[in-house]
Design a protein around this motif. Structure first.
Motif, mmCIF file in Angstrom:
data_model
loop_
_atom_site.group_PDB
_atom_site.id
_atom_site.type_symbol
_atom_site.label_atom_id
_atom_site.label_comp_id
_atom_site.label_asym_id
_atom_site.label_seq_id
_atom_site.Cartn_x
_atom_site.Cartn_y
_atom_site.Cartn_z
ATOM 1 N N ALA A 154 0.854 -1.192 0.000
ATOM 2 C CA ALA A 154 0.000 0.000 0.000
ATOM 3 C C ALA A 154 0.882 1.231 0.000
ATOM 4 C CB ALA A 154 -0.912 0.009 1.221
ATOM 5 N N LEU A 155 0.489 2.216 -0.761
ATOM 6 C CA LEU A 155 1.181 3.496 -0.798
ATOM 7 C C LEU A 155 0.217 4.512 -0.197
ATOM 8 C CD1 LEU A 155 3.785 4.838 -1.903
ATOM 9 C CD2 LEU A 155 2.501 5.364 -3.957
ATOM 10 N N ALA A 156 0.573 5.044 0.980
ATOM 11 C CA ALA A 156 -0.362 5.915 1.692
ATOM 12 C C ALA A 156 0.222 7.313 1.787
ATOM 13 C CB ALA A 156 -0.641 5.359 3.084
ATOM 14 N N GLY A 157 -0.653 8.254 2.015
ATOM 15 C CA GLY A 157 -0.181 9.629 2.182
ATOM 16 C C GLY A 157 -1.315 10.584 1.923
ATOM 17 N N PRO A 158 -1.178 11.796 2.414
ATOM 18 C CA PRO A 158 -2.252 12.777 2.227
ATOM 19 C C PRO A 158 -2.401 13.161 0.758
ATOM 20 C CG PRO A 158 -0.310 13.839 3.142
ATOM 21 C CD PRO A 158 -0.027 12.374 3.127
ATOM 22 N N SER A 159 -3.511 13.823 0.435
ATOM 23 C CA SER A 159 -3.685 14.235 -0.956
ATOM 24 C C SER A 159 -2.605 15.241 -1.324
ATOM 25 C CB SER A 159 -5.079 14.826 -1.181
ATOM 26 O OG SER A 159 -5.570 15.422 -0.018
ATOM 27 N N GLY A 160 -2.146 15.190 -2.549
ATOM 28 C CA GLY A 160 -1.088 16.087 -2.981
ATOM 29 C C GLY A 160 0.303 15.557 -2.710
ATOM 30 N N GLY A 163 -5.164 -4.804 5.036
ATOM 31 C CA GLY A 163 -5.156 -6.002 4.213
ATOM 32 C C GLY A 163 -3.897 -6.210 3.388
ATOM 33 N N VAL A 164 -2.846 -5.439 3.606
ATOM 34 C CA VAL A 164 -1.672 -5.531 2.722
ATOM 35 C C VAL A 164 -0.454 -6.048 3.477
ATOM 36 C CG1 VAL A 164 -2.507 -3.692 1.247
ATOM 37 C CG2 VAL A 164 -1.009 -3.157 3.150
ATOM 38 N N ASP A 165 0.572 -6.420 2.702
ATOM 39 C CA ASP A 165 1.792 -6.958 3.309
ATOM 40 C C ASP A 165 2.710 -5.855 3.802
ATOM 41 O OD1 ASP A 165 0.835 -9.382 2.337
ATOM 42 O OD2 ASP A 165 1.920 -9.159 0.439
ATOM 43 N N GLU A 166 2.621 -4.692 3.169
ATOM 44 C CA GLU A 166 3.618 -3.656 3.446
ATOM 45 C C GLU A 166 2.984 -2.298 3.183
ATOM 46 O OE1 GLU A 166 7.008 -4.055 0.887
ATOM 47 O OE2 GLU A 166 7.872 -2.139 1.511
ATOM 48 N N VAL A 167 3.322 -1.292 4.008
ATOM 49 C CA VAL A 167 2.781 0.055 3.807
ATOM 50 C C VAL A 167 3.944 1.018 3.602
ATOM 51 C CG1 VAL A 167 1.480 1.949 4.822
ATOM 52 C CG2 VAL A 167 0.755 -0.419 5.218
ATOM 53 N N ILE A 168 3.868 1.783 2.516
ATOM 54 C CA ILE A 168 4.879 2.823 2.288
ATOM 55 C C ILE A 168 4.165 4.153 2.413
ATOM 56 C CG2 ILE A 168 6.415 3.853 0.574
ATOM 57 C CD1 ILE A 168 6.721 0.997 -0.555
ATOM 58 N N ARG A 169 4.732 5.059 3.220
ATOM 59 C CA ARG A 169 4.066 6.352 3.415
ATOM 60 C C ARG A 169 4.825 7.449 2.680
ATOM 61 N NH1 ARG A 169 0.055 6.060 7.081
ATOM 62 N NH2 ARG A 169 0.074 4.150 8.290
ATOM 63 N N THR A 174 0.294 -9.478 -7.771
ATOM 64 C CA THR A 174 1.100 -8.359 -7.301
ATOM 65 C C THR A 174 0.227 -7.109 -7.342
ATOM 66 O OG1 THR A 174 2.864 -9.458 -8.513
ATOM 67 C CG2 THR A 174 3.334 -7.258 -7.617
ATOM 68 N N VAL A 175 0.120 -6.430 -6.201
ATOM 69 C CA VAL A 175 -0.811 -5.290 -6.131
ATOM 70 C C VAL A 175 -0.138 -4.096 -5.466
ATOM 71 C CG1 VAL A 175 -2.935 -4.420 -5.093
ATOM 72 C CG2 VAL A 175 -2.880 -6.734 -6.037
ATOM 73 N N LEU A 176 -0.307 -2.931 -6.050
ATOM 74 C CA LEU A 176 0.042 -1.699 -5.347
ATOM 75 C C LEU A 176 -1.271 -0.950 -5.113
ATOM 76 C CD1 LEU A 176 2.318 0.210 -4.296
ATOM 77 C CD2 LEU A 176 2.024 1.470 -6.425
ATOM 78 N N LEU A 177 -1.638 -0.798 -3.838
ATOM 79 C CA LEU A 177 -2.872 -0.084 -3.495
ATOM 80 C C LEU A 177 -2.506 1.320 -3.049
ATOM 81 C CD1 LEU A 177 -5.928 0.029 -2.869
ATOM 82 C CD2 LEU A 177 -5.373 -0.816 -0.580
ATOM 83 N N ILE A 178 -2.975 2.295 -3.792
ATOM 84 C CA ILE A 178 -2.693 3.689 -3.455
ATOM 85 C C ILE A 178 -3.915 4.255 -2.757
ATOM 86 C CG2 ILE A 178 -2.266 5.962 -4.442
ATOM 87 C CD1 ILE A 178 -0.738 4.563 -6.676
ATOM 88 N N THR A 179 -3.749 4.791 -1.557
ATOM 89 C CA THR A 179 -4.935 5.211 -0.808
ATOM 90 C C THR A 179 -4.591 6.298 0.197
ATOM 91 O OG1 THR A 179 -6.740 4.450 0.563
ATOM 92 C CG2 THR A 179 -4.613 3.434 0.957
#
Lengths: 555, 555
Positions: free
Chosen positions: A375-381, A545-551, A532-537
């Motif tokens: 998962a790739l997380a972070g605020p908008s922008g 639900g993911v294996d790894e979170v990148i912020r 293989t999934v990259l979830l951007i949210t």
């Protein structure tokens, strides 16, 4: 957000664009111009022949001497209508053929830059805008090029005719035609430009007040502030009206000049003709011909100022099309592409800095190993969507590298990359057709069983089975006939049908209400299990639900 | 299309004077054409037959008529430009107040964007109507009359020929027009479908690219556009028949008149000067009728805008509300058997809602998307009259209250607040127009907006773009909250104030709402559990607005 080279003039001028797209239709255009000139000439010929006929008749010759002129006058009378009809048909047909060519060209240009697009072309109205702009080629050909070409032929012919009879009359007509064809349109364009310059800022002001009043009407009504804003709009309107009335002073100058020039030409013909008759240089029955013919010629070219005005608007539209055709693709295909490596696939971002204009992400490292769910997380922008664009090679990094099994994406064709990496974002588009046809965009030859399988995976099977038209149910314009959640799930089913080994899900639940969003995200992760999934949210709730979170840090 | 809508005369008074002036100038212009033709005919005849010298008086007379004609043309166009500016302003100054009086959602089925376009650029299309079409229409009626008045005494046969053939033009045009309309209707659906298909493909370009289908669609574009060309040409073949008929009748009539005059001249029934006069005037009689069609399209656009304006002006005002002052003191709100309906929809947005909101209570309106939460808030604001049931505040029916006075006791934070194109301070001041700078600042601090506002380059004086361009969704909400703080009203209505905000921003906005709610009656449309938790009580609306259950929110 522009990807055109800043400050550089487009390689393709609007004129070149018209010429290139009109080339296949050139024979038809020529035929149309000649027919148009014929129609104009029939009008001039009618006047010239009739003037001669009447003058000759005044000398009471035997009627046989007049037969040719009588037949000619009648023939011209019929000819003008018929020729004009044929001219308009061939001209429109040719212009529509050019339109087809330009549409295809504009579409190709757009397909190369999408979705990066151009400044001013990033909004949802892009398609409508482009369609209208492309249509300008019709205007240029039918309303500008053809009338001018026909007027040129008629003008040259008339000047030659008048000049042969009486050089001075020919000269006067030539001068008058140049003024009518070039001078009058220039005067009118100048007046329009000055008036626009005065009115444009006031129009803008009025538009701002109007937008505030109408779009802000609920807010202004709720806060009881409509009165003051109405007064401000009325004030802007009053000033616009005053400026508009002041600009009226220059409005009629061009038309008045046209009347003056035509009158002067007739008068010059009369004076020179009368002198020539008295001197015996021309016979008396030609005096009416040299005097009255300019009236018919002036009528034949009377449409030119309007044509010139059309050109100004059409030119602006075609320049915008030229910009699309010319835009440098944000991720151009290499001249000598490397073939797609064999799977399984590892995608990697190495110290990447990228953005559509200014960098949106800086120094990002990210590895998407086979079967991992990141998962790739972070605020908008924070540049999350930029990462998505990089991974499907809609965009190339400004610094660093994106690799697929170690091969730089820049060495591969974008289309090949997208066979491996699929994208689902909140802009996933549903075409205005049936459910089945929309799903088959993902895999053109898919069988019905495969469609159902994909629908089941996207948790849509029961819903589609409940619909009276089933797979053939129309989704409506922009998919508006189905709910937001169903739209996203249909897009997911389509992506599952395409079956790319790597999936990038970019804010798939954006703009959905909370329960729908939560259910969709859960089902998404479920349906893509094992891939293989990259979830951007930006939704923290999605990250479990993911294996790894990148912020990504906010800006 | 009616050539002159009587409502235009009623709503835009400038049209009347313009019409009168145009008739006057049209007559003057026609008389000048006749004078010019008489002088030319006399001059030619005297030189040709009598061998006379052109008299200086005749030359001066001709020059004078030419200059006078130019002056008439100039005056006409100037009057048209002035009339257009005035008429547009008159329509606008009725349109805007009427739209405001109709209130939010007062024009169901019309998007706000369309209405603001209509008010600004839409009405500008009237320029062409005033400058070209309307004068041409007047000339088409005036000029033939003047020409015939001169021709009847000169040559009866020619005059009768013209009198008989002139009406053929409008008759044939109408016949062809009817036929074209029928053909157009048949082709219209097909054409719309084809052009829609093109738009659809362009709009879905990114999706096509994701699935590697973009290039293949170029062929589709070509095929669809070619089909469109063929269909259009089929329509045009019929539509252009009007051109054919028009030119044929006009030109052939002139030819017949010219030949007839020539033959009568030959027999000695007519003199040369009269014959030449007929030859010059005959085409002039047909010219204005021929040109009416040329400006039809530009005029149609302007008239369509005017008709849309009339449709708005003819929409009756809602007449909801009364003039009773709302009862003083903290007001409870009672909804009994409330049914709310969106105009033009079969299903009510809210059906049979009964609830009581006590003074000082915080109540959350909850339920799935589309259950009518926003509609209930709009009804509380008095934007829409209930279809059935009633809203009572402090025991008084809202329908009888002075709504402006009631709204003074409300503060409202909509889902997407509108930001005015004004300074940030003035945007906040919408809550209380006379507020001092310190009060504005205090409100902004309470709303958690002070920090980002002071960070703006211009601070509180920063001027926002159209509808707050460049302001993030969270900042927009906080400016709206600052309005509500400044309003300091006993009743606060909040419509999903944290929708579309990321979690961190939503938390900050919630903290502001908690401060705002203290000591006030608050009705809060909410989705997020954290937001619902702020409330004392929850009113849950069913999916179709059918059932409403009231439960206490566990503390």
């Amino acid at each position: 957000m522009t990807v055109t080279r800043a400050g550089a003039a487009p390689r393709t001028s609007w004129l070149r664009l018209v010429l290139v797209t009109a080339r296949p239709a050139l024979p038809r255009l020529l035929v149309s111009a000649v027919l148009g000139a014929g129609a104009g000439a029939a009008g001039v010929g009618l006047m010239a022949c009739a003037a001669w006929l009447i003058s000759r008749a005044a000398l009471h010759p035997p009627v046989l001497q007049l037969m040719v002129a009588i037949v000619a006058v009648r023939a011209f009378g019929i000819g003008r209508g018929v020729l004009r009809y044929l001219e308009r048909l061939t001209g429109h047909d040719a212009a529509f053929r050019a339109l087809v060519a330009l549409r295809v060209r504009a579409y190709r240009g757009l397909a190369e830059v999408a979705p990066g697009g151009l400044a001013g072309f990033r909004r949802g109205d892009l398609a409508e805008r482009l369609t209208a702009d492309v249509d300008a080629v019709l205007d240029v050909l039918v309303r500008v090029v053809l009338p001018y070409a026909a007027a040129l032929l008629v003008g040259v012919g008339s000047v030659a005719l008048a000049g042969t009879l009486l050089p001075a009359a020919g000269l006067a007509l030539a001068v008058a035609l140049i003024v009518l064809a070039i001078g009058v349109p220039a005067v009118q364009a100048g007046a329009a430009r000055r008036s626009d310059g005065r009115l444009a800022p006031l129009r803008g002001e009025l538009a701002t007040h109007t937008v505030d009043l109408l779009h802000g009407l609920p807010d202004l009504t709720a806060f009881g502030a409509t009165g003051t804003h109405l007064a401000a709009a009325a004030d802007a309107d009053r000033r616009l009206r005053a400026a508009g009335e002041r600009s009226a002073a220059t409005a009629g100058l061009g038309s008045a000049a046209a009347v003056l020039v035509t009158g002067a030409c007739v008068l010059a013909g009369l004076i020179a003709g009368a002198a020539a008759v008295r001197a015996g240089t021309i016979s008396g029955e030609l005096l009416a011909v040299v005097t009255l013919t300019p009236l018919a010629v002036a009528e034949a070219v009377s449409g030119l100022p309007a044509a010139a005005q059309r050109l100004a608007g059409a030119r602006a539209a075609l320049r915008r099309v030229a910009e699309v055709v010319d835009a440098a693709p944000p991720a151009p295909d290499p001249a000598d592409p490397v073939p797609l490596p064999a799977g399984p696939y590892t995608l990697r971002l190495h110290d990447v800095t990228a953005g559509w204009a200014d960098p949106a992400v800086r120094g990002l490292d990210l590895t998407l190993a086979p079967g991992r769910r990141v998962a790739l997380a972070g605020p908008s922008g924070a540049g999350k969507s930029t990462v998505a664009a990089l991974l499907v090679r809609f965009l190339d990094p400004q610094a660093g590298r994106v690799t697929l099994n170690g091969t730089d994406l820049r060495d591969m064709r974008g289309a090949d990359v997208r066979r491996v990496v699929g994208l689902l974002d909140d802009r996933a588009y549903l075409f205005d057709t049936g459910i089945a046809a929309n799903l088959r965009v993902g895999r053109p030859g898919a069988t019905e069983a495969e469609l159902w399988q994909a629908l089941a995976a996207a948790r849509l099977e029961d819903w589609v089975r409940s619909l009276p038209a089933g797979l053939d149910t129309e989704v409506g314009e922009h998919g508006m006939a189905v709910s937001g959640g169903e739209r996203r799930r249909l897009a997911l089913a389509r992506l599952l049908l395409a079956d790319p080994p790597v999936l990038v899900l970019d804010e798939p639940a954006e703009h959905l209400d909370e329960p729908t969003a939560a259910a969709l995200t859960a089902d998404l992760l479920d349906a893509t299990h094992g891939r293989t999934v990259l979830l951007i949210t930006h939704r923290e709730a999605d990250l479990s639900g993911v294996d790894e979170v990148i912020r990504l840090p906010g800006r | 299309m009616r050539p002159l809508d009587p409502r235009l005369l009623r709503y835009a008074r400038a049209t009347r004077a313009f019409l009168a002036l145009t008739v006057g100038l049209g007559v003057a212009g026609a008389v000048l054409v006749v004078a010019q033709a008489s002088l030319l005919a006399t001059g030619i005849a005297s030189v040709f037959l009598d061998g006379a010298v052109l008299s200086p008086a005749l030359i001066a007379g001709l020059a004078g008529t030419v200059v006078a004609r130019a002056a008439v043309v100039y005056a006409q166009e100037r009057a048209a430009a002035r009339a257009a500016a005035a008429a547009k302003s008159q329509l606008r100054s009725r349109l805007l107040p009427h739209l405001v009086a109709l209130g939010p959602g007062g024009m169901p089925g019309r998007r706000t964007g369309e209405l603001s376009t209509l008010t600004t650029r839409g009405l500008d299309a009237l320029d062409a109507y005033f400058a070209r079409y309307l004068p041409q229409l007047v000339l088409a009626a005036v000029i033939p009359v003047v020409m015939l008045a001169r021709l009847f005494p000169a040559d009866l046969i020619a005059a009768v020929t013209i009198l008989v053939t002139l009406p053929l033009i409008p008759i044939f045009m109408a016949l062809v027009g009817l036929h074209t309309q029928a053909a157009n209707r048949r082709q219209f659906r097909l054409l719309t479908r084809l052009s829609h298909h093109f738009l659809d493909v362009v709009a879905g370009l990114t999706t096509l690219k994701v699935f590697g289908r973009a290039a293949a669609q170029a062929a589709t574009i070509r095929r669809v556009s070619d089909d469109q060309r063929r269909v259009t040409m089929r329509t045009l073949r019929i539509a252009f028949l009007s051109t054919l008929v028009l030119e044929l009748v006009a030109t052939l009539s002139v030819a017949l008149v010219a030949v007839g005059v020539g033959l009568r001249l030959l027999e000695g029934d007519l003199d040369l000067a009269t014959a030449l006069l007929v030859l010059i005037l005959a085409p002039e009689a047909y010219l204005p009728l021929r040109q009416v069609g040329v400006h039809y399209h530009a005029a149609a656009e302007g008239l369509a805008a005017a008709e849309e304006t009339f449709a708005v002006l003819d929409t009756p005002l809602p007449g909801y509300g009364g003039d009773a002052a709302p009862p003083p003191g903290p007001a409870g709100i009672e909804l009994s058997g409330l049914v709310l309906r969106h105009p033009g929809r079969d299903r009510p947005a809210v059906e049979d809602l009964t609830a009581r909101i006590r003074p000082g209570e915080i109540v959350a309106l909850t339920g799935p998307s589309g259950c009518g939460k926003s509609t209930v808030l709009a009804a509380l604001l008095g934007f829409h009259a209930p279809a059935a049931g009633r809203i009572a505040v402090g025991g008084a029916d809202l329908a009888g209250l002075d709504l402006a006075a009631w709204r003074e006791r409300l503060a409202w934070v909509p889902q997407r607040p509108h930001l005015l194109a004004a300074s940030v301070a003035d945007n906040i001041r919408l809550g209380r127009p006379g507020a001092t700078e310190a009060e504005v600042r205090a409100a902004a601090e309470a709303a958690g907006a002070d920090r980002f506002i002071t960070a703006l380059p211009g601070g509180y004086d920063s001027v926002l773009g159209d509808d707050g361009a460049g302001v993030s969704a969270g900042q927009r909400q906080r400016i709206a909250l600052a309005r509500a703080f400044l309003r300091d009203a006993p009743v606060v209505l909040l419509d999903e104030p944290t929708a579309n905000l990321d979690d961190a921003t939503a938390a900050e906005v919630q903290a502001s709402i908690r401060r705002l709610a203290r000591g006030r009656t608050v009705v809060l449309a909410a989705h997020r559990p954290e937001l619902i938790a702020l409330a004392d009580r929850e009113i849950r609306l069913g999916a179709s607005g059918k059932t409403a259950t009231t439960t206490a929110v566990p503390a």
